[in-house]
Design a protein around this motif. Sequence first.
Motif, PDB file in Angstrom:
ATOM      1  N   THR A 162       7.015  -4.836   5.954  1.00  0.00           N
ATOM      2  CA  THR A 162       6.676  -5.599   4.737  1.00  0.00           C
ATOM      3  C   THR A 162       6.451  -4.775   3.462  1.00  0.00           C
ATOM      4  O   THR A 162       6.470  -5.342   2.374  1.00  0.00           O
ATOM      5  N   MET A 163       6.189  -3.499   3.566  1.00  0.00           N
ATOM      6  CA  MET A 163       5.787  -2.754   2.358  1.00  0.00           C
ATOM      7  C   MET A 163       6.943  -2.566   1.373  1.00  0.00           C
ATOM      8  O   MET A 163       8.085  -2.334   1.792  1.00  0.00           O
ATOM      9  N   PRO A 164       6.649  -2.648   0.088  1.00  0.00           N
ATOM     10  CA  PRO A 164       7.710  -2.434  -0.911  1.00  0.00           C
ATOM     11  C   PRO A 164       8.183  -0.980  -0.914  1.00  0.00           C
ATOM     12  O   PRO A 164       7.447  -0.095  -0.455  1.00  0.00           O
ATOM     13  N   PRO A 165       9.390  -0.724  -1.434  1.00  0.00           N
ATOM     14  CA  PRO A 165       9.878   0.647  -1.501  1.00  0.00           C
ATOM     15  C   PRO A 165       8.956   1.498  -2.382  1.00  0.00           C
ATOM     16  O   PRO A 165       8.291   0.964  -3.270  1.00  0.00           O
TER      17      PRO A 165
ATOM     18  N   SER B  68       0.722  -6.415   1.390  1.00  0.00           N
ATOM     19  CA  SER B  68       2.086  -6.140   0.920  1.00  0.00           C
ATOM     20  C   SER B  68       2.512  -7.149  -0.136  1.00  0.00           C
ATOM     21  O   SER B  68       3.108  -6.779  -1.153  1.00  0.00           O
TER      22      SER B  68
ATOM     23  N   HIS C 192       3.587  -6.115  -3.840  1.00  0.00           N
ATOM     24  CA  HIS C 192       4.898  -6.439  -4.425  1.00  0.00           C
ATOM     25  C   HIS C 192       4.703  -6.957  -5.846  1.00  0.00           C
ATOM     26  O   HIS C 192       5.342  -6.500  -6.780  1.00  0.00           O
ATOM     27  N   GLU C 193       3.770  -7.886  -5.988  1.00  0.00           N
ATOM     28  CA  GLU C 193       3.487  -8.499  -7.286  1.00  0.00           C
ATOM     29  C   GLU C 193       3.019  -7.445  -8.290  1.00  0.00           C
ATOM     30  O   GLU C 193       3.534  -7.349  -9.400  1.00  0.00           O
TER      31      GLU C 193
ATOM     32  N   LEU D 231       3.351  -4.189  -8.269  1.00  0.00           N
ATOM     33  CA  LEU D 231       4.343  -3.163  -8.620  1.00  0.00           C
ATOM     34  C   LEU D 231       5.397  -3.741  -9.559  1.00  0.00           C
ATOM     35  O   LEU D 231       5.893  -3.051 -10.449  1.00  0.00           O
ATOM     36  N   THR D 232       5.728  -5.023  -9.358  1.00  0.00           N
ATOM     37  CA  THR D 232       6.677  -5.658 -10.277  1.00  0.00           C
ATOM     38  C   THR D 232       6.079  -5.688 -11.684  1.00  0.00           C
ATOM     39  O   THR D 232       6.722  -5.347 -12.671  1.00  0.00           O
TER      40      THR D 232
END
Length: 405
Positions: free
Chosen positions: A310-313, A386, A390-391, A393-394
């Motif tokens: 699930t973790m973002p890059p 995660s 995601h949110e 980091l975006t």
Amino acid sequence: MNHFARRMSSLQASEIREILKLTRRPEVISFAGGLPAPELFPSDELRAVADQVLRHEPGLALQYSPTEGDPLLRHALARHMNRRLGCRVSEDEILITTGSQQGLDLTGKVFLDEGDVVLCESPTYIGAIQAFTAYGPRFVEVPTDDEGMLIPELVRLLSSHRRIRLAYVVPDFQNPTGRSWSSSRRMAFMQLMWRHGIPVVEDCPYGQVAFDGPAHRPLKALDRCDQLLFLGTFSKILCPGLRIGWVAGPRHTLERYVLAKQGSDLHTSSLDQRLVARFLERGRLGANLSAICDTYRERRDAMLGALDATMPPGVRWTRPGGGLFVWLELPPGADARDLLLRCLEHDVAFVPGGSFFPNGGHDNTLRLNFSNMPCERIVEGVRRISAVLHESLTELAHGSAAALA
Ligand SMILES: Cc1ncc(COP(=O)(O)O)c(C=O)c1O
């Protein structure tokens, strides 16, 4: 008017600790504490031992006892260290402490004057930072990677700092990173410490909580110069509530620890020491430890699997072979404190990593504990972190793009 000693001004209530008090609500999935799994405490066995001790030896178990510790327990611990850990320790080289946290406080009391230097890993155990800080040292952090301290960095720091009073290290399944030192780094580190005559404090609560084969022998087993103090504890291999730990080290140094301990608490609870000594006598520690390792291995695997899925890059994490923790590094610019506040809105918690660096920084790191939650809750908790990440980091990426525009 301030009536308190100057040292109190360096001891600050942690803002994070206050935030984490919110995580005691049962609906919160907390990866924050370093708590063992309570369902694995051998409470039936301990109840039987307590009955035996209180029935047959109350005069010893409820009486004052020597500061050095219960002779039966010191004897059992010398055997344990020699047989299981490959050391050569005699019982008069062992002092029983009230958890290894007291071993850390006594270390500060015995070794540190204001302005002395403590060498430590970067990051290091927050409780050691707290214990030593009361004695006013400066911390020199040695950068680390997956194999331990970076030796060229250590050499450089050794030549550029005076008054290095001791080196404090956690070489096995470290708190907070879960990483263990390789054999070659262990040897290179010890050789440098011998050459510079620096006492080493080896803190080893997790050495035996090893999931993927036998653990390394402790640095204590390598020590040729009698300048190493080994801190052990039953907190993670039996239960933390009894508060039984120990220091193994050279007699002449332990004499100073005994004096320091007398002023603190005279001795560790006689009853708790006898309980642990009689528990060990029943030979049940090995079975208890296997159950702990089996359960924590499953939980570690659940956490790593969920992180992988699930973790973002751009997020990196450790893959510990034992212990209680996984350590995450977020992309530069991300702030784990902000992330925690957002995650709390989704009933999931962790510890931001900044507090594990005595000289600050590293706000993009965090520690996850996997020992205290069942696998399904671990998977769900990681999924929630995660999603929030995601949110964030975006947003961060959009913010940077806007700043560049
Ligand atoms: C590295 C390290 N040292 C010492 C301690 C303190 O343990 P104890 O319960 O024996 O005081 C802990 C507890 O989590 C720890 O992680």
